[in-house]
Structures are given as C-alpha cells and as structure tokens.
Design a protein around this motif. Structure first.
Motif, mmCIF file in Angstrom:
data_model
loop_
_atom_site.group_PDB
_atom_site.id
_atom_site.type_symbol
_atom_site.label_atom_id
_atom_site.label_comp_id
_atom_site.label_asym_id
_atom_site.label_seq_id
_atom_site.Cartn_x
_atom_site.Cartn_y
_atom_site.Cartn_z
ATOM 1 N N GLU A 274 6.072 13.479 1.077
ATOM 2 C CA GLU A 274 5.246 12.313 1.392
ATOM 3 C C GLU A 274 5.971 11.021 0.977
ATOM 4 O O GLU A 274 6.024 10.044 1.710
ATOM 5 C CB GLU A 274 3.893 12.447 0.668
ATOM 6 C CG GLU A 274 2.862 11.407 1.073
ATOM 7 C CD GLU A 274 2.299 11.650 2.470
ATOM 8 O OE1 GLU A 274 1.873 10.674 3.107
ATOM 9 O OE2 GLU A 274 2.310 12.828 2.927
ATOM 10 N N ASN B 29 8.628 10.038 3.399
ATOM 11 C CA ASN B 29 8.046 9.382 4.581
ATOM 12 C C ASN B 29 7.658 7.938 4.282
ATOM 13 O O ASN B 29 7.883 7.025 5.083
ATOM 14 C CB ASN B 29 6.791 10.127 5.040
ATOM 15 C CG ASN B 29 7.158 11.464 5.644
ATOM 16 O OD1 ASN B 29 8.289 11.638 6.101
ATOM 17 N ND2 ASN B 29 6.225 12.404 5.611
ATOM 18 N N ILE B 30 7.086 7.773 3.097
ATOM 19 C CA ILE B 30 6.642 6.425 2.720
ATOM 20 C C ILE B 30 7.822 5.471 2.638
ATOM 21 O O ILE B 30 7.782 4.361 3.171
ATOM 22 C CB ILE B 30 5.888 6.485 1.363
ATOM 23 C CG1 ILE B 30 4.533 7.148 1.578
ATOM 24 C CG2 ILE B 30 5.716 5.084 0.791
ATOM 25 C CD1 ILE B 30 3.768 7.401 0.297
ATOM 26 N N GLU C 191 2.306 1.758 -3.515
ATOM 27 C CA GLU C 191 1.319 2.247 -4.481
ATOM 28 C C GLU C 191 0.929 3.700 -4.188
ATOM 29 O O GLU C 191 0.726 4.501 -5.108
ATOM 30 C CB GLU C 191 0.107 1.326 -4.481
ATOM 31 C CG GLU C 191 0.456 -0.014 -5.165
ATOM 32 C CD GLU C 191 -0.682 -1.008 -5.165
ATOM 33 O OE1 GLU C 191 -0.741 -1.837 -6.079
ATOM 34 O OE2 GLU C 191 -1.522 -0.971 -4.237
ATOM 35 N N ALA C 192 0.883 4.001 -2.901
ATOM 36 C CA ALA C 192 0.594 5.392 -2.535
ATOM 37 C C ALA C 192 1.695 6.300 -3.058
ATOM 38 O O ALA C 192 1.433 7.375 -3.610
ATOM 39 C CB ALA C 192 0.456 5.504 -1.032
ATOM 40 N N ASP D 28 8.878 4.334 5.893
ATOM 41 C CA ASP D 28 7.960 3.341 6.449
ATOM 42 C C ASP D 28 8.156 1.971 5.804
ATOM 43 O O ASP D 28 8.074 0.937 6.460
ATOM 44 C CB ASP D 28 6.507 3.789 6.245
ATOM 45 C CG ASP D 28 6.140 4.907 7.216
ATOM 46 O OD1 ASP D 28 6.998 5.231 8.069
ATOM 47 O OD2 ASP D 28 5.022 5.452 7.108
ATOM 48 N N SER E 75 0.835 -1.202 0.000
ATOM 49 C CA SER E 75 0.000 0.000 0.000
ATOM 50 C C SER E 75 0.868 1.249 0.000
ATOM 51 O O SER E 75 0.582 2.212 -0.720
ATOM 52 C CB SER E 75 -0.918 -0.004 1.215
ATOM 53 O OG SER E 75 -1.762 -1.121 1.152
ATOM 54 N N ASN E 76 1.917 1.223 0.769
ATOM 55 C CA ASN E 76 2.813 2.380 0.800
ATOM 56 C C ASN E 76 3.418 2.627 -0.563
ATOM 57 O O ASN E 76 3.495 3.767 -1.028
ATOM 58 C CB ASN E 76 3.939 2.148 1.824
ATOM 59 C CG ASN E 76 3.536 2.606 3.206
ATOM 60 O OD1 ASN E 76 2.808 3.596 3.339
ATOM 61 N ND2 ASN E 76 3.995 1.908 4.221
ATOM 62 N N GLN F 235 3.565 5.842 -5.604
ATOM 63 C CA GLN F 235 3.422 6.035 -7.050
ATOM 64 C C GLN F 235 2.437 7.174 -7.328
ATOM 65 O O GLN F 235 2.666 8.035 -8.176
ATOM 66 C CB GLN F 235 2.913 4.745 -7.707
ATOM 67 C CG GLN F 235 4.007 3.712 -7.850
ATOM 68 C CD GLN F 235 3.481 2.361 -8.311
ATOM 69 O OE1 GLN F 235 2.292 2.070 -8.187
ATOM 70 N NE2 GLN F 235 4.378 1.539 -8.834
ATOM 71 N N ARG F 236 1.324 7.168 -6.594
ATOM 72 C CA ARG F 236 0.328 8.224 -6.788
ATOM 73 C C ARG F 236 0.923 9.592 -6.509
ATOM 74 O O ARG F 236 0.737 10.537 -7.280
ATOM 75 C CB ARG F 236 -0.885 8.021 -5.869
ATOM 76 C CG ARG F 236 -1.576 6.689 -6.007
ATOM 77 C CD ARG F 236 -2.270 6.519 -7.331
ATOM 78 N NE ARG F 236 -3.357 7.452 -7.527
ATOM 79 C CZ ARG F 236 -4.236 7.375 -8.535
ATOM 80 N NH1 ARG F 236 -4.113 6.397 -9.418
ATOM 81 N NH2 ARG F 236 -5.203 8.232 -8.656
ATOM 82 N N PHE F 237 1.677 9.656 -5.371
ATOM 83 C CA PHE F 237 2.254 10.962 -5.011
ATOM 84 C C PHE F 237 3.272 11.431 -6.034
ATOM 85 O O PHE F 237 3.443 12.612 -6.267
ATOM 86 C CB PHE F 237 2.881 10.913 -3.604
ATOM 87 C CG PHE F 237 1.855 10.825 -2.504
ATOM 88 C CD1 PHE F 237 0.898 11.833 -2.347
ATOM 89 C CD2 PHE F 237 1.821 9.744 -1.633
ATOM 90 C CE1 PHE F 237 -0.056 11.741 -1.347
ATOM 91 C CE2 PHE F 237 0.872 9.659 -0.634
ATOM 92 C CZ PHE F 237 -0.081 10.655 -0.485
ATOM 93 N N ARG G 293 1.699 13.181 -9.149
ATOM 94 C CA ARG G 293 1.130 14.524 -8.987
ATOM 95 C C ARG G 293 2.039 15.580 -9.574
ATOM 96 O O ARG G 293 3.252 15.360 -9.712
ATOM 97 C CB ARG G 293 0.938 14.817 -7.493
ATOM 98 C CG ARG G 293 -0.199 14.024 -6.924
ATOM 99 C CD ARG G 293 -0.545 14.530 -5.556
ATOM 100 N NE ARG G 293 -1.631 13.712 -5.042
ATOM 101 C CZ ARG G 293 -2.017 13.730 -3.786
ATOM 102 N NH1 ARG G 293 -1.408 14.509 -2.913
ATOM 103 N NH2 ARG G 293 -3.013 12.977 -3.399
#
Lengths: 864, 207
Positions: A675, A678-679, A660-661, A682, A657-658, A663-665, A668
């Motif tokens: 972000e 941070n990911i 994929e998140a 994690d 999930s991190n 990738q989204r960020f 942008r």
C-alpha cells in the motif's frame, strides 16, 4: 634602322642685342631620340626645344638629329652598329651638348657615354622619372624629367563622367610601351572594383579601331601611347589619335597637352610644349658655360587642367563636373574667336543666354565686314560694346583697365576718369577687393579665363553682386593683348541663394545637397549636430562618408540608380536606416530626397532626420505596453486566485492525505508495504501536478520582454482552459470547444496570447452570472482566418453588450463590473494589435456576445 | 460490508483527492464508499445508509450546497462534512445553516478529518438510536384506545383523576382503570417516566 637629319638654325639677327658685334661661333647640339623624329610626344618636345633655343641663343646652332629606332623593337641589344655610326658621324666635330629624348635614348647615352661622349654635357630630357632609377649621373649630366600620373587621368575620367563603367586602355606593344603597360596596370589596380578595364595592347591597330567603335554604353577610352601595334606596325601618333577619334563611340582621354584639340576631352595634362621650352632654357645655360651638375630642374607633372569645350559638349559633360581651376578651350563659335568680336560674344554667351542672342545676331550681321576690316575692329568694338546692355571691361598687358563700356558707367554712376586704370576697383566691396584682385592677377599671369563673383557699389548706393568673366585676348600673330571681360548682375540670384541657405540652415533636420557624382555641396548646422562633422569636413567629400562602412558600396549603387531618374522619395519609414557619425557610431535616420534642378544639373537635397529620440520613445512605449500587460495579467490572476488556489490545493490535499495514510500503513504490524509503495507513486504524481500548475502560473506572472515563438493556438487554448477550470466550475460554466486541427503555427508571445484568452474567458463567465444555471455555456472556436492567419472566437450566453457599447468596451477604464479596473479588454486589444492581429466584439443572434481575435502567421511589427 | 454499517460516503470529482482521502479514511478503520460526482451519489442514495457524507464543495453539475439541499429534500439525515479549497465565511455559514456538521479546508489534516468523521458518525448513530426509540414510543401510543389517549393527555398535563373524570364525564374510578392500562401499555413505571416518553413522542397536552 638609323636616321640622321642634321639641320642648322640661325638666331634671327634682328632680334638679338649682339648683332652689332661679330657673330659668335656656331654651337652643335645632338638630339638623340628614342624613336624616329616624327613620334610624339618627342617630336613636340624637340620642335619646341629647337625654336626656343634658337630664340634664346645669339650663336647659330647646328642640330644633329639621331634616332635610336631600335627602341621600337628591342631594349638595348643592338647598340654596337649604332655606336660605330655615331663615332663616325661625330669624329672631327665637337658636339657641345647631347640631348636625349625619352627613356631608351637616356639609357643608351648613359650606357655608352665613355665610348661616345666622355666629356660632353648630356641633357636627359623628355623622360619619365620612372626611367631614371637605374641611371648613374656624372657632373656633366642634367635631367629635365616628368612624372606621368595615369591614375590621375583615370580619376579625371570618373570625375567628369561618374557613370563610367568601362575604360578601354590604348597602349602599344613595343618594349617601351610594355614597360608602361605594366606600370599602368599596377597603378589602376585600386580602381578595378569601380570600373572594368579593357586592355587592347595585344590587338592589331585595325582590331583596336573596331573595338573602340563598338564599346558598350558608359565607356571611356584611356589613350596612353601608341607607337607600335601588336603586329609590329609603326604608328605615328598624330595619325593614331586622328584614326581612333574618327571611329570611337566613347570619349577619349589623353595625357599630353598637344593632344587637346585633336580629339581628347581633357583633364590633367602634361605640359609637353613647356617641357620643350624648359629644356631649351637649360640647354642655353649649359651652352653659356654653367656647369651642368649645378642645374637642377623640378620634376614636372600633369599640371595643366584643360578641357576641349567641343568634346565636353559632345559627350554632355557638365562643366560643373570639372575640377576647380580648369580651363576650357575651343569654345564655340570657334571661327570668331580670333577676333575681338568673338571674345565678346563668347564671354557674354557663357553668362547670359538672352543677351548673347542679341549679340550673336549683331555679330552675324557684322561678321562679313569684320573679316576683311580688322583694322576698324577696335573702334567698332567700342561702339558695339557701348550699345551692349551688360558692362564690359578690357585691360592691357599691364593689367590696368583701359576700357569700360557705357553700361558700366550707367551701373556705377561714376565717370570715365574716375574709373579707368585701377580707379574702378574702388567700387568693389572692401571685403571682396583683395580676393578679386589676387584672383585676377593670378589668372592674368597664367593667361587663364576666370569667373569671379563679388560686390560692386552701384549707382543707387547699394552693393550689387556681379559675375565678372574675363578671358585673355591675343592678336592674330599670337601676341598677348590683355584681358576682356563682362559683368552680369546676379544680386537677385544671390538673394535667392541667401534665402535658400537661410531656409536650409533653419531646417530642423540635417539638410545635405549632393551632386550627381555624390559630392556633398552644402550642409546646414543641423547636419553638424547629427553627424558630428564640421561643415568643412563634409563639403567636397563623397556623401558615403555619412554611410556606415559596410553599406557604402551598396549606397553608391543606389545613389547612381536614383540619379538616373530622381524623384521625391522618403526612406527609412518602412525599414531601419542608419547613418554614420564622425565617431563611427550609427544613428537611426529617416531620409527625404528631393531632386533640385539647377543650371548645373540635377542635384539632390536630402533631408535627414535623426530619429534616435523617436526610436527611444518607441522602445519606452513598448516597455510601458509590456508593463501594462503584465499589470493587467497580475490583476486578472488576482481575480482568479481562488480558482488557482483550488488548482494547487487539490494535489496538495492528495499529497497530505496520502502521506498520512502511508504513516498509518507503516504503523501496522506488519507494515502494509504494498500500500505504501502505491501511495508513494501517487504522491509523486500529485507533486508533478502541483509543479505543473506553478509552472503555468509563473509563466503568466513573468515580467519582461516579449518573446516571439511559434505557438500552436489550440494547445494554448487548452492550457488556458486547464488553468481556469475550477473557476469555470465555480461559475457553473460548461465549456464547449470546436478547435480545428491542422491550423498553421503563429508567431506570437505565448504568455500574452494566454492572457488575452484568459481575459475573454473570465469575461464570458462573468457575463453569464445572471444566466440560468443550465444555460451557462462558453463556446471556444478556432479556425483559419479570412486571408492569412487564424481566428479564435469565444461566445457566451450572457447578457450581451448594448449596441452602442460594442466598440466602447475596448476603451481603457470602461467597465461593467463593480470591481473591474476597466483595463482588461483595452490591454487585450493592445496585445493583439501589437501581434498584427485584430480583436473585436459582436452580439450573438440568440443570447450573449462573442469576442473574435485574429492573429497573422507572420507579423510585421518588430519586437526588438 | 453493508450499507447498514457506519460508512463514510466520499464525493469528490478529483480522482487523486478521492483516492488519497479514501485511503486515509480506510487506514483509520472506516468503511469508505467513493463517488466521483454528486449526481451519482444522489442516484445511489438510500435512507438505510448510515455513517456520514464527506463532500467536496466545488464540483461540476451540482455543487456541495446544492447536493445538501437535494438530500434534505429526500429526507436524508446523514451528517455532511464539507471539504473546500477556499474557506470563505459566506460559503461555510451557508453550509452550516444547511445542516453541515463540519466545514474543513483543503488540504485537511488527518486529525481534523478523522475527528470530524468520528463526530459525524457518532451523531448519526445517536440520531438512529433516538429515531428507533421514537418509533418504539409511537408504536406503543398507537396501542392506546382513544379514551386511553385522552386520559394520557390529561395525566401528563398534571390533572387530578377527579378533574379528568369531570372533563371526560366519566367516573373517577374508570379514570384510574384507564390510567393503569396506559401505564402498562406505555411500559412505564412512574408518572414522571410517562411524562418524559409522551413529551418525546410529541403528544399534545390537553389544556
């Protein structure tokens, strides 16, 4: 400084065949001693020499005695006055032969040969080989040498008195004696680790006496030579030995045969008297005209093996310790020994005490008459011998049997005519006859006592085992009369021995009989199998041959300690013990020791079991146990797989999930890099977490040998709880812990302890399947155990265990679960037991059951 | 952000997972509120919440199914998506029976999660719209007089005015007046529309 004694001896005219002819011209022999004429052993040699030469030679002999007394003090510095003196003495007199006695005299004669005796034959006698190295010989010289073996003398001490720890060495302080001191010190070097030597050469004679009077226990005295003490005082050897003997508190061992009977115990002795006679023979041949250069004589050593019975008794030395072929002299009762009576008594005494008692009584009664009626002794002896209950025989100087008593004829059932001469020997078992006869002839020629065991055909038609003890007998004038001997029937003993041998032979383990001195007396066939030696390679050897090299000296000490108070004992059961095979490989053994009392002292019968097979089985069992534990672990982890998958899934879920998140960020505009940073942080954390789970799992699934490490019990409990966390959740089980801090670390295999804890926790959860959701609690406690180590208990609030099954739950294949193998708890108990701990179950006062396990801090079972 | 906006209510006791999945949902433009235990969520639940619930199946205190039951008891209609480490059939069947809209297995792919969440929110929105319409119809029905309601029951049952007049013992002409008033109050243009609305509101037919 110079002593000269000239004597003339004449051969006895009646004993020579030439006495009817004119007397031959007298011969002159110069005896050149190293010390004064009274110093042994030279005095003994010269006296024997004179007697024998006089006996051998038809002509009268003039003996000139000259002593090189300077040898007491110095080595060859003051020759000149003595040479002058000798020249003066011998001028106008033709000396036919010079005989030197001892090393210094030999050296003196050789040094000054040209000036003193350029053409006279010289007999170099009574000299040790060690003195000869530097001599040069002419063809007019002949050597009658000896080689002393002081090392053998000390080995003899250690053989007959194996307990000996100290040896006091008595050697004087003259140049000659200092030479010997050096030699002896060098020779004794290898024994220094075995015994402690005290060197007394630098003491005055009085100090030496005091020393010998207060030696520590387990001491012996080596008496070398003592002619001059440290104060330079001259000592005549006869008196020295007598003086030392009077005060010594330890047995004295000497080197020379003439010392036997004067206080020494005995051993390998130099035949000094015979040496004198041999020298006389050589002298006779030279005087008869034989070229001295042609005469070769062998170097003589300490060939006489003889002991003084009185000293053996005094120091409690078992005759059994004496080397084979030893003679024992001066047996009691000594005052009877010159008579036939006494020979009989002594012989019988030595073989059968009960019979001896009868005879001694008889003897004592008769003694007085016998002492003044020697003439009647022969017939009386026959009468008495006939009344003796044991067979007795006698033979003449021709070796032929000339007397057998009544008991013999009763024993064989044959007649006097059949038996006398050599006829009796027909009754000897054919297998034994040659052995007996050759041993008899051999002893006879040496005039030695003998003791032989062989079979003789008895009157009943069966062969009986007899001990035949024979002794030479001499007339009061010393002439040899032949032998006397007696028989004792030892068939029963032989049978018992035979049975004993068969028993030992049939034993499934190696049986080894050991003497108090550590000598192997007997082994059985199994010993050959276990150790790879043949019997002959073992018997007579030290038992240490079967002990690994690095343990031999320790074994020797233990053996000596054990023999001080032997008792039945088992070795090797509580620690590892190894023997050594012939090829040098170690063999694990267990040993049973049993003292066996015999007439010859206490022996030890060791039963040695080769436990290699058992060791291998133990190793195999341990491997099986480990494999079973591993299987149980795998099975249990299988049960836990859902829970374990969850443990892995959580971090994997987070990572995915991190990512994929992230990738989204990144997509942008502009990318949200904070972000993303941070990911990524994690993700690393999550990955570590997954890795940790896998590491724990891998440890648990690892197969292989146990590894014993120090582990912290509380930490182990916490790790296990982490591992089963999700399973606990699934079961709605709440865990409460009460872990006491400051517990001692224990030595254990971490994986196996975890396995046990996992098993107990999972069981506890299963037991609460029917329990109300809010009462599902598991209490895990750790505390110090009663006594040593720690105790862990795990209490559940489940259904408990039926009272009759509290112990049964630990048996293999017992299970209450529909899908259980029934191995979990049984494997757990095996594991805990192997750690030296205990595992048991109890029912709680309220609801549920508790499982308790103790683990000691130090365990006893070896894990190798 | 108000709870009236469609929001994803995410309950998981694992903080790492909670953080990661909520981050992913936010990256996809959703409002997310996280709870680290089912108890907290239950405590803070309000019927005004819109959106959907994403629920970890295995949690201490209450597991997913129990939370589902507890919410149902409160009349909550928020769609629930289950996340589970193990996708075993009995659990998922039970969850779906209990009203879950989806049952996803961890680790969950973004596309699956987002699709499920979209669908759930859409469902919630539809549900909300339907509920609003129903309330509206009910309000309208409540404006009818008892006689008008009786006439409504008979009209939607397909009675002729004459038949209805006979049954109610009133004049056919009076029936027509009531019927026109009902059509007006219920704000419908045709008989067919009236029947549809009355059916949705669950008006019982007069047999």
């Amino acid at each position: 400084m110079i002593a000269l004694i000239a004597t003339t001896a004449f051969a006895a005219p009646t004993t020579t065949p030439s006495d009817t002819q004119a007397s031959p011209p007298s011969r002159r022999v110069l005896l050149l001693s190293s010390f004064g004429p009274q110093f042994a052993p030279y005095s003994v040699v010269s006296s024997e020499f004179r007697t024998e030469l006089t006996r051998k030679l038809a002509a009268p002999i003039d003996f000139f005695d000259v002593s090189l007394e300077t040898a007491r003090f110095s080595d060859g510095e003051k020759d000149e006055p003595f040479i002058n003196y000798l020249n003066a003495l011998c001028s106008g007199t033709k000396i036919d032969l010079v005989m030197t006695l001892g090393g210094p005299a030999a050296h003196f004669a050789q040094r000054n040969r040209a000036r003193l005796f350029p053409t006279t034959p010289i007999l170099i006698g009574a000299v040790d080989e060690r003195h000869l190295n530097s001599l040069t010989y002419t063809d007019r010289d002949v050597v009658v040498a000896v080689r002393h073996e002081p090392l053998r003398a000390v080995e003899n001490i250690l053989r007959v008195l194996p307990q000996t720890q100290n040896i006091a060495v008595v050697i004087g302080n003259s140049p000659l004696e200092q030479f010997w001191l050096k030699e002896v010190k060098q020779e004794f070097e290898p024994l220094k680790s075995r015994v402690k030597f005290f060197w007394l050469n630098e003491l005055s004679f009085e100090r030496i006496r005091k020393n010998l009077a207060s030696l520590p226990p387990r001491s012996a005295i080596f008496y070398g030579v003592m002619q001059v003490d440290a104060n330079g005082v001259l000592r005549q050897e006869d008196q020295v030995l007598a003086d030392l003997y009077a005060v010594a508190n330890a047995p004295i061992f000497g080197l020379h045969d003439y010392q036997l009977g004067r206080g020494i115990v005995g051993g390998p002795l130099m035949p000094i008297r015979e040496l004198g006679r041999n020298s006389a023979n050589v002298a006779a041949r030279i005087l008869a005209g034989e070229p001295p250069g042609n005469i070769k004589t062998p170097v003589r050593g300490p060939e006489l093996l003889a002991y003084d019975w009185r000293e053996l008794s005094r120091w409690q030395i078992s005759e059994n310790n004496l080397p084979p072929g030893s003679s024992i002299l001066f047996r009691r009762p000594g005052f009877l020994q010159q008579h036939l009576w006494s020979i009989l008594a002594a012989t019988v005494l030595s073989i059968a005490a009960s019979i001896a008692v009868i005879l001694i009584r008889f003897n004592l009664r008769k003694r007085r008459q016998v002492e003044h009626a020697l003439a009647e002794s022969e017939s009386r002896f026959r009468d008495m011998a006939d009344s003796a209950p044991v067979p007795i025989w006698m033979s003449g100087p021709d070796k032929l049997c000339n007397f057998l008593n009544k008991a013999w004829f009763e024993f064989t059932g044959r007649s006097r005519e059949q038996e006398l001469g050599e006829g009796w020997a027909n009754g000897i078992h054919p297998d034994d006859r040659d052995r007996r006869m050759s041993a008899y002839v051999d002893s006879f020629d040496r005039r030695r006592e003998f003791k032989l065991e062989y079979r003789v055909l008895g009157a009943q038609g069966d062969y009986r085992w007899l001990i035949d003890c024979g002794q030479p007998r001499f007339a009061s004038d010393g002439s040899f009369l032949g032998y006397i001997g007696s028989f004792v029937d030892i068939t029963e003993r032989k049978l018992a021995e035979e049975q004993f041998h068969q028993l030992v032979e049939a034993a499934p383990s190696a049986m080894i009989m050991v003497s108090p001195g550590g000598e192997i007396i007997l082994v059985n066939a199994q010993t050959e199998v276990v150790f790879g030696y043949t019997r002959n390679e073992l018997v007579g050897k030290s038992i240490e041959i079967l002990v690994p090299e690095h343990l031999r000296s320790i074994h020797q000490q233990h053996r000596r300690e054990y023999f001080k108070s032997p008792s039945p004992k088992t070795l090797g059961t509580d620690f590892d013990l190894f023997g050594r095979r012939k090829d040098g490989t170690p063999v694990p053994v267990e040993i049973g020791l049993n003292p066996v009392s015999t007439s010859q002292g206490t022996f030890v019968l060791a039963s040695v079991s080769d436990i290699s097979a058992r060791r291998a089985a133990e190793v195999e069992a341990r491997q099986h146990r480990n494999e079973l534990a591993h299987l149980a672990r795998v099975a249990m982890l299988g049960e836990l797989s859902g829970s374990l998958a969850h443990e892995l899934n959580q971090p994997l879920t987070a990572i995915l999930s991190n990512a994929e998140a992230a990738q989204r960020f990144m997509e942008r505009e502009p990318a949200d890099l904070d972000e993303v940073r941070n990911i990524l942080h994690d993700i690393v954390q999550d990955d570590n977490r997954a890795g940790e789970v896998i590491r724990r799992l891998r440890l648990l699934l690892k197969k292989g040998e146990l590894q014993r490490n120090e582990i912290d019990v509380n930490e182990t409990i916490r790790e296990v709880l982490k591992l089963v966390n999700s399973d606990l959740l699934n079961h709605n089980v709440v865990v409460e812990t009460d872990l006491q801090s400051g517990l001692p670390a224990i030595q254990a295999d971490r994986v196996q302890v975890q396995q046990v804890l996992l098993n107990l926790i999972v069981n506890g959860c299963d037991a609460m399947a029917q329990t109300d959701l809010h009462s599902r609690r598991l209490l895990v406690r750790s505390a110090p155990a009663n006594g040593d180590g720690i105790e862990i208990s795990i209490a559940d609030f489940g259904c408990g265990i039926p009272h009759d099954q509290v112990e049964m739950v630990f048996t293999p294949f017992f299970t209450t679960k529909a899908q259980g193998l029934g191995l979990g708890l049984s494997v757990c108990r095996t594991i805990v037991t192997a750690h030296g701990g205990k595992l048991w179950a109890t029912n709680n006062h309220g609801a549920g059951a508790s499982f308790h396990l103790t683990l000691p801090c130090e365990t006893t079972e070896s894990f190798t | 952000m108000s709870t009236a906006d469609p929001t994803v209510f995410f309950v998981d006791d694992d903080s790492a997972v909670l953080k990661a999945i909520s981050r992913l949902l936010r990256a996809n433009g959703f409002n997310v509120i996280t709870y680290d235990s089912p108890g907290k969520f239950l405590q803070l639940y309000s019927p005004t919440m819109h959106g959907c619930i994403v629920l970890d199946y295995a949690m201490p205190e209450l597991n997913g199914l129990e939370l589902q039951r507890a919410l149902a008891a409160k009349g909550a209609s928020l769609p629930i998506i289950f996340l589970s480490g193990r996708g075993d059939v009995p659990t998922s069947v039970q969850a779906i029976k209990g009203g879950a809209v989806d049952f996803l297995t961890k680790p969950v792919k973004q596309t699956d999660l987002i699709a499920a969440v979209r669908a759930a929110i859409e469902q919630d929105q539809k549900l909300c719209a339907a509920r609003t319409e129903m309330i509206d119809i009910r309000t309208r029905i409540e404006t009818l007089t008892p006689r008008e309601y009786e006439v409504l029951q008979r009209v939607i049952a397909g009675r002729l005015n004459k038949q209805a007049a006979a049954e109610l013992g009133i004049a056919e002409k009076t029936i027509k007046v009531h019927r026109a008033r009902v059509m007006q109050k219920m704000r419908v243009q045709s008989l067919a529309e009236l029947v549809h609305v009355a059916e949705r509101a669950g008006v019982a037919l007069e047999k």
